[in-house]
Design an enzyme around this catalytic site. Structure first.
Site, PDB file in Angstrom:
ATOM      1  N   SER A 139       1.036  -1.355  -0.006  1.00 22.15           N
ATOM      2  CA  SER A 139       0.049   0.000   0.118  1.00 22.15           C
ATOM      3  C   SER A 139       0.840   1.316  -0.032  1.00 22.15           C
ATOM      4  O   SER A 139       2.220   1.165   0.333  1.00 22.15           O
ATOM      5  CB  SER A 139      -0.753  -0.113   1.318  1.00 22.15           C
ATOM      6  OG  SER A 139      -1.473   1.099   1.393  1.00 22.15           O
ATOM      7  N   TYR A 152      -2.064  -0.240  10.553  1.00 21.61           N
ATOM      8  CA  TYR A 152      -2.179  -0.798   9.294  1.00 21.61           C
ATOM      9  C   TYR A 152      -0.706  -0.226   8.437  1.00 21.61           C
ATOM     10  O   TYR A 152      -0.080  -0.873   7.979  1.00 21.61           O
ATOM     11  CB  TYR A 152      -3.107   0.026   8.472  1.00 21.61           C
ATOM     12  CG  TYR A 152      -3.405  -0.260   7.000  1.00 21.61           C
ATOM     13  CD1 TYR A 152      -3.627  -1.627   6.724  1.00 21.61           C
ATOM     14  CD2 TYR A 152      -3.370   0.697   6.049  1.00 21.61           C
ATOM     15  CE1 TYR A 152      -3.884  -2.097   5.341  1.00 21.61           C
ATOM     16  CE2 TYR A 152      -3.649   0.355   4.813  1.00 21.61           C
ATOM     17  CZ  TYR A 152      -4.090  -1.120   4.502  1.00 21.61           C
ATOM     18  OH  TYR A 152      -3.992  -1.579   3.153  1.00 21.61           O
TER      19      TYR A 152
HETATM   20  N1  LIG Z   1      -8.898  -0.695  -0.626  1.00 23.22           N
HETATM   21  C1  LIG Z   1      -7.789  -0.002  -0.497  1.00 23.22           C
HETATM   22  O1  LIG Z   1      -8.192   1.084  -0.526  1.00 23.22           O
HETATM   23  C2  LIG Z   1      -6.399  -0.713  -0.537  1.00 23.22           C
HETATM   24  C3  LIG Z   1      -5.248   0.365  -0.708  1.00 23.22           C
HETATM   25  C4  LIG Z   1      -4.037  -0.102  -0.686  1.00 23.22           C
HETATM   26  C5  LIG Z   1      -4.144  -1.393  -0.251  1.00 23.22           C
HETATM   27  N2  LIG Z   1      -4.936  -2.278  -0.159  1.00 23.22           N
HETATM   28  C6  LIG Z   1      -4.633  -3.929   0.110  1.00 23.22           C
HETATM   29  O2  LIG Z   1      -5.212  -4.545  -0.861  1.00 23.22           O
HETATM   30  C7  LIG Z   1      -5.623  -5.918  -0.475  1.00 23.22           C
HETATM   31  C8  LIG Z   1      -7.060  -6.154  -0.838  1.00 23.22           C
HETATM   32  O3  LIG Z   1      -7.689  -5.161  -0.255  1.00 23.22           O
HETATM   33  P1  LIG Z   1      -9.277  -4.908  -0.670  1.00 23.22           P
HETATM   34  O4  LIG Z   1      -9.627  -3.402  -0.795  1.00 23.22           O
HETATM   35  O5  LIG Z   1      -9.664  -5.822  -1.900  1.00 23.22           O
HETATM   36  O6  LIG Z   1     -10.010  -5.486   0.547  1.00 23.22           O
HETATM   37  P2  LIG Z   1     -10.989  -6.577   0.841  1.00 23.22           P
HETATM   38  O7  LIG Z   1     -12.293  -6.552  -0.201  1.00 23.22           O
HETATM   39  O8  LIG Z   1     -11.405  -6.536   2.166  1.00 23.22           O
HETATM   40  O9  LIG Z   1     -10.437  -8.099   0.639  1.00 23.22           O
HETATM   41  C9  LIG Z   1      -9.367  -8.533   1.721  1.00 23.22           C
HETATM   42  C10 LIG Z   1      -9.577  -9.943   1.121  1.00 23.22           C
HETATM   43  O10 LIG Z   1      -8.411 -10.698   1.913  1.00 23.22           O
HETATM   44  C11 LIG Z   1      -8.943 -11.889   2.501  1.00 23.22           C
HETATM   45  N3  LIG Z   1      -8.561 -12.342   3.696  1.00 23.22           N
HETATM   46  C12 LIG Z   1      -8.762 -11.633   5.022  1.00 23.22           C
HETATM   47  N4  LIG Z   1      -8.247 -12.345   6.035  1.00 23.22           N
HETATM   48  C13 LIG Z   1      -8.025 -13.522   5.346  1.00 23.22           C
HETATM   49  C14 LIG Z   1      -7.412 -14.717   6.075  1.00 23.22           C
HETATM   50  N5  LIG Z   1      -7.102 -14.820   7.306  1.00 23.22           N
HETATM   51  N6  LIG Z   1      -6.965 -15.671   4.986  1.00 23.22           N
HETATM   52  C15 LIG Z   1      -7.123 -15.479   3.760  1.00 23.22           C
HETATM   53  N7  LIG Z   1      -7.861 -14.362   3.170  1.00 23.22           N
HETATM   54  C16 LIG Z   1      -7.931 -13.478   3.966  1.00 23.22           C
HETATM   55  C17 LIG Z   1     -10.568 -11.900   2.401  1.00 23.22           C
HETATM   56  O11 LIG Z   1     -11.153 -12.922   1.974  1.00 23.22           O
HETATM   57  P3  LIG Z   1     -11.941 -13.905   3.142  1.00 23.22           P
HETATM   58  O12 LIG Z   1     -12.687 -12.875   4.171  1.00 23.22           O
HETATM   59  O13 LIG Z   1     -12.992 -14.715   2.546  1.00 23.22           O
HETATM   60  O14 LIG Z   1     -10.767 -14.682   3.748  1.00 23.22           O
HETATM   61  C18 LIG Z   1     -10.558 -10.838   1.276  1.00 23.22           C
HETATM   62  O15 LIG Z   1     -10.784 -11.691   0.199  1.00 23.22           O
HETATM   63  C19 LIG Z   1      -5.159  -5.871   1.010  1.00 23.22           C
HETATM   64  O16 LIG Z   1      -4.060  -6.493   1.388  1.00 23.22           O
HETATM   65  C20 LIG Z   1      -5.418  -4.173   1.242  1.00 23.22           C
HETATM   66  O17 LIG Z   1      -4.377  -4.172   2.484  1.00 23.22           O
HETATM   67  C21 LIG Z   1      -6.259  -2.042  -0.322  1.00 23.22           C
END
Ligand SMILES: NC(=O)c1ccc[n+]([C@@H]2O[C@H](COP(=O)([O-])OP(=O)(O)OC[C@H]3O[C@@H](n4cnc5c(N)ncnc54)[C@H](OP(=O)(O)O)[C@@H]3O)[C@@H](O)[C@H]2O)c1
Length: 255
Positions: A139, A152
């Protein structure tokens, strides 16, 4: 032979979009997450679009579960050339002074140790392919701190440290390491997870922002990096919406 890509956190947001996109690029995708009902739906969607994928139940905080993912990779129909460490997220927006230890623990376990565990388990298969790629979705919080983001940012800084260290340690072996650093991405669940299911707080993050990134934008970046010729290593790709010049500088219409 079809190359195999593994995407963790594929049940929603960036992971689901990346799984769809990599399948469209011709990979057989192993879509991993805890919520298998969602993964099954995703696999059907990918197949309907002419691609192939397999749903794999995986909790990245569990050794046993990740061993199961590695076994699924061994059984996959081709060489494992790509791992996308995407599972992760934020919990809470509290100052360091009062942040909940449990939230910090969760963020470290999923983002950092999850990436470590999955990468260790898949490295042999990636190396055996002769041209492996490890993507780490960190990120902009991986290199910038902001108020309320201490836990975070600490976790994402650690993921960034893993990416940089791994690239040094793997130099000379057929494995490249790519770090993707998105800024503000409007996904359905990231904010809900961060704010314990509070939809209003989650929506406020994006209030007035003309066009935050969406999951497909980040999937596009991942796919572009991962489909360059293997000698081309995009070390780090930082991507933000036009409206976000920096972590603290966001253009919001009407505010
Ligand atoms: N959205 C943003 O603004 C943003 C910005 C920068 C970086 N990111 C990063 O991008 C990535 C995805 O974010 P997103 O926005 O797509 O969030 P999201 O929709 O909440 O997706 C998170 C994913 O992680 C999985 N997860 C959580 N705990 C887990 C575990 N213990 N084992 C396996 N899977 C797990 C969840 O699946 P299950 O709950 O089904 O396991 C879900 O599919 C993250 O690493 C986040 O930090 C996001």
């Amino acid at each position: 032979m079809t190359s195999v890509a593994i995407v963790t956190g594929a049940s929603s947001g960036i992971g689901a979009a990346t799984a769809r996109r990599l399948a469209a690029e011709g990979f057989h995708v192993l879509a991993a997450a805890r919520r298998t009902d969602r993964l099954t739906g995703l696999v059907k969607e990918i197949e309907a679009a002419g691609g192939t994928a397999t749903a794999v139940a995986c909790d990245v905080t569990s050794d046993e579960s990740v061993a199961g993912l590695a076994a699924a990779a061994q059984a996959a129909p081709g060489p494992v050339t790509l791992l996308v460490n995407n599972a992760g997220g934020a919990r809470g927006l509290d100052p360091v002074e009062s942040g909940a230890i449990g939230d910090w623990q969760w963020m470290y376990d999923v983002n950092v140790l999850g990436t470590l565990r999955v990468t260790q388990a898949l490295l042999p298969a990636l190396e055996a392919s002769g041209a492996g790629t490890i993507v780490i979705v960190s990120s902009t919080a991986g290199f910038t701190v902001y108020e309320g983001g201490g836990g975070y940012a600490a976790a994402k800084h650690a993921q960034t440290a893993i990416a940089g260290t791994l690239r040094l340690e793997l130099c000379g072996r057929p494995l490249r390491v790519i770090e993707i650093d998105p800024g503000m991405v409007r996904t359905d669940e990231f904010g809900l997870v961060r704010f314990g299911g509070d939809a209003d707080k989650a929506a406020a993050t994006y209030a007035g922002v003309p066009e935050p990134l969406v999951a497909e934008d980040v999937a596009d970046c991942i796919a572009w990096c991962a489909t360059r010729p293997h000698h081309v290593n995009v070390d780090r790709l930082v991507v933000r919406p036009l409206a976000q010049a920096a972590q603290h500088k966001v253009h919001r219409v009407g505010q």
